[in-house]
Design an enzyme around this catalytic site. Structure first.
Site, mmCIF file in Angstrom:
data_model
loop_
_atom_site.group_PDB
_atom_site.id
_atom_site.type_symbol
_atom_site.label_atom_id
_atom_site.label_comp_id
_atom_site.label_asym_id
_atom_site.label_seq_id
_atom_site.Cartn_x
_atom_site.Cartn_y
_atom_site.Cartn_z
ATOM 1 N N ASP A 210 23.406 -51.088 9.815
ATOM 2 C CA ASP A 210 22.429 -50.547 10.768
ATOM 3 C C ASP A 210 21.069 -50.414 10.085
ATOM 4 O O ASP A 210 20.520 -49.323 9.927
ATOM 5 C CB ASP A 210 22.914 -49.210 11.325
ATOM 6 C CG ASP A 210 24.229 -49.362 12.078
ATOM 7 O OD1 ASP A 210 24.207 -49.367 13.315
ATOM 8 O OD2 ASP A 210 25.271 -49.513 11.422
ATOM 9 N N ASP A 237 24.444 -54.893 12.684
ATOM 10 C CA ASP A 237 23.140 -54.377 13.109
ATOM 11 C C ASP A 237 22.080 -54.613 12.032
ATOM 12 O O ASP A 237 21.719 -53.720 11.267
ATOM 13 C CB ASP A 237 23.205 -52.893 13.474
ATOM 14 C CG ASP A 237 23.877 -52.661 14.815
ATOM 15 O OD1 ASP A 237 24.322 -53.638 15.439
ATOM 16 O OD2 ASP A 237 23.952 -51.498 15.246
ATOM 17 N N TYR A 240 17.559 -55.146 14.540
ATOM 18 C CA TYR A 240 17.127 -54.337 15.680
ATOM 19 C C TYR A 240 15.994 -55.034 16.444
ATOM 20 O O TYR A 240 15.037 -54.421 16.875
ATOM 21 C CB TYR A 240 16.729 -52.931 15.244
ATOM 22 C CG TYR A 240 17.931 -52.059 14.974
ATOM 23 C CD1 TYR A 240 18.356 -51.097 15.865
ATOM 24 C CD2 TYR A 240 18.702 -52.248 13.830
ATOM 25 C CE1 TYR A 240 19.487 -50.331 15.633
ATOM 26 C CE2 TYR A 240 19.838 -51.496 13.582
ATOM 27 C CZ TYR A 240 20.225 -50.537 14.488
ATOM 28 O OH TYR A 240 21.356 -49.788 14.265
ATOM 29 N N ASN A 270 26.557 -54.319 17.618
ATOM 30 C CA ASN A 270 26.105 -54.351 19.014
ATOM 31 C C ASN A 270 24.682 -54.862 19.148
ATOM 32 O O ASN A 270 24.325 -55.485 20.156
ATOM 33 C CB ASN A 270 26.234 -52.967 19.643
ATOM 34 C CG ASN A 270 25.502 -51.890 18.881
ATOM 35 O OD1 ASN A 270 25.790 -51.639 17.724
ATOM 36 N ND2 ASN A 270 24.552 -51.229 19.532
ATOM 37 N N HIS A 350 32.131 -53.542 12.619
ATOM 38 C CA HIS A 350 31.018 -52.657 12.946
ATOM 39 C C HIS A 350 31.467 -51.268 13.414
ATOM 40 O O HIS A 350 30.994 -50.253 12.896
ATOM 41 C CB HIS A 350 30.147 -53.308 14.015
ATOM 42 C CG HIS A 350 28.851 -52.594 14.247
ATOM 43 N ND1 HIS A 350 27.946 -52.344 13.239
ATOM 44 C CD2 HIS A 350 28.303 -52.060 15.376
ATOM 45 C CE1 HIS A 350 26.891 -51.707 13.728
ATOM 46 N NE2 HIS A 350 27.095 -51.507 15.020
ATOM 47 N N HIS A 360 28.842 -42.447 19.547
ATOM 48 C CA HIS A 360 29.755 -43.598 19.700
ATOM 49 C C HIS A 360 31.222 -43.191 19.593
ATOM 50 O O HIS A 360 32.071 -43.979 19.158
ATOM 51 C CB HIS A 360 29.435 -44.678 18.666
ATOM 52 C CG HIS A 360 28.047 -45.232 18.792
ATOM 53 N ND1 HIS A 360 27.579 -45.816 19.957
ATOM 54 C CD2 HIS A 360 27.019 -45.298 17.910
ATOM 55 C CE1 HIS A 360 26.337 -46.213 19.785
ATOM 56 N NE2 HIS A 360 25.970 -45.906 18.558
ATOM 57 N N HIS A 387 27.544 -48.664 12.799
ATOM 58 C CA HIS A 387 27.424 -48.253 14.203
ATOM 59 C C HIS A 387 27.016 -46.793 14.374
ATOM 60 O O HIS A 387 26.052 -46.489 15.081
ATOM 61 C CB HIS A 387 28.721 -48.539 14.946
ATOM 62 C CG HIS A 387 28.594 -48.570 16.436
ATOM 63 N ND1 HIS A 387 27.508 -49.141 17.078
ATOM 64 C CD2 HIS A 387 29.404 -48.108 17.432
ATOM 65 C CE1 HIS A 387 27.661 -49.041 18.385
ATOM 66 N NE2 HIS A 387 28.810 -48.414 18.625
ATOM 67 N N HIS A 389 25.185 -43.746 13.074
ATOM 68 C CA HIS A 389 24.069 -43.680 12.130
ATOM 69 C C HIS A 389 24.157 -42.433 11.263
ATOM 70 O O HIS A 389 23.347 -41.500 11.353
ATOM 71 C CB HIS A 389 22.741 -43.725 12.886
ATOM 72 C CG HIS A 389 22.570 -44.968 13.693
ATOM 73 N ND1 HIS A 389 21.623 -45.110 14.668
ATOM 74 C CD2 HIS A 389 23.253 -46.146 13.676
ATOM 75 C CE1 HIS A 389 21.717 -46.305 15.215
ATOM 76 N NE2 HIS A 389 22.715 -46.949 14.627
#
Length: 510
Positions: A210, A237, A240, A270, A350, A360, A387, A389
């Site tokens: 991420d 991720d 972004y 995602n 992820h 999530h 995923h 954070h």
């Protein structure tokens, strides 16, 4: 169980004109220079070099390389591809919670979305094409959200055209050897060291997920680069970009100092599939060794890396017994994983199976129901996730309880992306402050590393590089800090060190 979790304010993004996101400092024979250089492992004895260039230039998919910077005696050629993709419009692009990043004004978006400058007959603007094709979008329309979503296929201005993406495979490389290389139309010389294979210790692996394009993202990359890991595992991720695909280019520039010298092996998240992404920018730019691992899906792969057999799964593909991913995983574990050659079995995906954060919550339930028994059966030692954070480490766990023969789950989704850390932690059962399987958790920014020291012991370290102030979205780099709102007992601790043991008394890990 449902979650009332709300995202914190966005973290400060790097300004698009910042030096980190620019290639103006590059030197080459025919500007604009090649850029976005990054490497990833291919099949055995292979390193894959990827870079981008102006598609109208004469740049070739060519790499010169050798065993010294002064003598690049070999050349390798590859292929070049371009792609186009419809923009996906979302408020964050023109109305981010914090200004200064790669953004457009609502007026600029309206100008791109409007067709009123061309959708008319015989050079007569009053005789415009039928409604639905003819559009005169205003900034007010954009700000209202009525124009959000996928761009219009018939409007050329809403199409992103990629740079030329060059992919070159260097083959016949020797484990442990250092190579130097140049890509076409870039005077810089880069170098990498092929990871050693098998049980040669110590073996250092960097971990992040991420990532995004903030000041903290850059700090994470710099700190990982200073550690000189032999490989980095990135659990989804990356950029972004979220439908404004120019951000893949700026991310490629930002990560180049790290990624041009250290192979980064990735799985999809995602942000590689949603908001119009559909994996396209990711798969063109970050090719993983799926063919070498008997996969026909670019987002599902495995490879022996040092003492690890690494399996990369897609959290957003089907996982039922009849699915391709399940069939491939069963075959890989049965036929390609050899414990005597690679004592450590590592899974990269992820979405975490085990997550005690409200963010999530429960998203991996179906995949967990389908795969947890299989991962336990073959003695997976580590599962690397993102995923969520924040950082969370579990004890070895199986079926929601600690189990010395189960995997340790490492969620490292805290590398610095603009959405900020999640710090809404959930209690355990009864009066327990956290679930019994949760060993350490903190809602701040950081990254991890794994130092494999022998066939049975690996030292895991998590390092915090910044806390986060949700009131103004700024990062606090002080060693003694905590993120406001994180009231857990680990909130102020700047590092987490833990030995992870491969228990040979466990039949599934022997």
């Amino acid at each position: 169980m449902t979650s009332a979790y709300k995202r914190p304010p966005y973290a400060q993004a790097l300004p698009y004109n910042s030096p980190e996101l620019s290639n103006k400092s590059k030197i080459c024979g025919s500007p604009p220079c090649s850029e976005q250089v990054h490497i990833q492992l291919g099949g055995p004895e292979e390193m894959v070099i990827s870079f981008a260039s102006d598609p109208t230039a004469d740049t070739e998919a060519e790499v010169s390389f050798g065993c010294s910077a002064e003598h690049l005696e070999w050349k390798a050629s590859g292929d070049t591809k371009v792609y186009s993709q419809l923009y996906y419009w979302a408020d964050e692009l023109w109305d981010p919670r914090l200004k200064g990043g790669f953004e457009l004004t609502a007026g600029e978006v309206a100008e791109i979305q409007s067709t009123s400058d061309w959708a008319f007959y015989d050079h007569t603007p009053d005789r415009h094409f039928p409604s639905g094709i003819w559009k005169n979008v205003t900034a007010e329309d954009v700000n209202s959200g009525s124009q959000n979503g996928l761009g219009k296929y018939f409007n050329p201005k809403e199409n992103y055209d990629s740079p030329a993406i060059h992919t070159v495979v260097l083959s016949g490389l020797i484990d442990g050897a250092t190579y130097f290389f140049k890509v076409d139309n870039d005077e810089a010389t880069y170098s990498f060291t092929m990871p050693k294979s098998g049980s040669e210790y110590p073996f250092l692996v960097g971990l992040m997920s991420d990532v995004g394009q903030t000041e903290v993202s850059k700090t994470t990359m710099d700190m990982l680069q200073a550690m000189s890991p032999q490989v980095i595992l990135l659990s989804g991720d990356l950029s972004y970009a979220d439908g404004y695909y120019h951000r893949w280019d700026s991310y490629g520039r930002l990560v180049e100092p790290l990624a041009a010298t250290t192979p980064i092996m990735t799985c999809v998240g995602n942000h590689e599939v949603s908001d119009g992404e559909a994996y396209q920018s990711y798969t063109y730019r970050y090719p993983m060794p799926y063919k070498a691992s008997g996969s026909i899906d670019p987002n599902i792969w495995s490879r022996d890396i040092g003492p690890m057999h690494v399996i990369s799964l897609n959290s957003y593909a089907q996982s039922g017994n009849t699915s391709y991913q399940a069939k491939w995983l069963q075959k890989d574990l049965k036929t390609r994983f050899k414990r005597k050659q690679t004592p450590w079995l590592v899974v990269l995906m992820h979405v975490p199976f085990y997550n005690s954060n409200a963010g999530h919550l429960g998203e991996a339930k179906i995949m967990m129901d389908n795969f947890e028994d299989l991962l336990y059966q073959y003695g997976v030692n580590l599962v690397i996730n993102g995923h969520v954070h924040s950082f969370e480490r579990t004890w070895p766990t199986y079926k929601n309880v600690t189990d010395a023969c189960g995997p340790s789950y490492l969620n490292v989704g805290d590398a610095g992306n603009r959405e900020g850390p999640y710090n809404s932690w959930l209690p355990g059962e009864g009066s327990e402050p956290s679930p019994v399987w949760s060993a350490f958790r903190q809602g701040s920014f950081g990254f991890g590393d794994l130092e494999f020291v022998n066939d049975t012991h690996v030292l895991f370290r998590w390092t915090r590089n910044a806390c986060f102030d949700p009131s103004d979205g700024t990062a606090n780099y002080a060693k003694k800090c905590s993120t406001p709102g994180d009231i857990g007992p680990d909130a102020a601790i700047s590092a987490d060190n833990s030995w992870i043991v491969r228990a040979q008394s466990c039949h599934n890990q022997a």
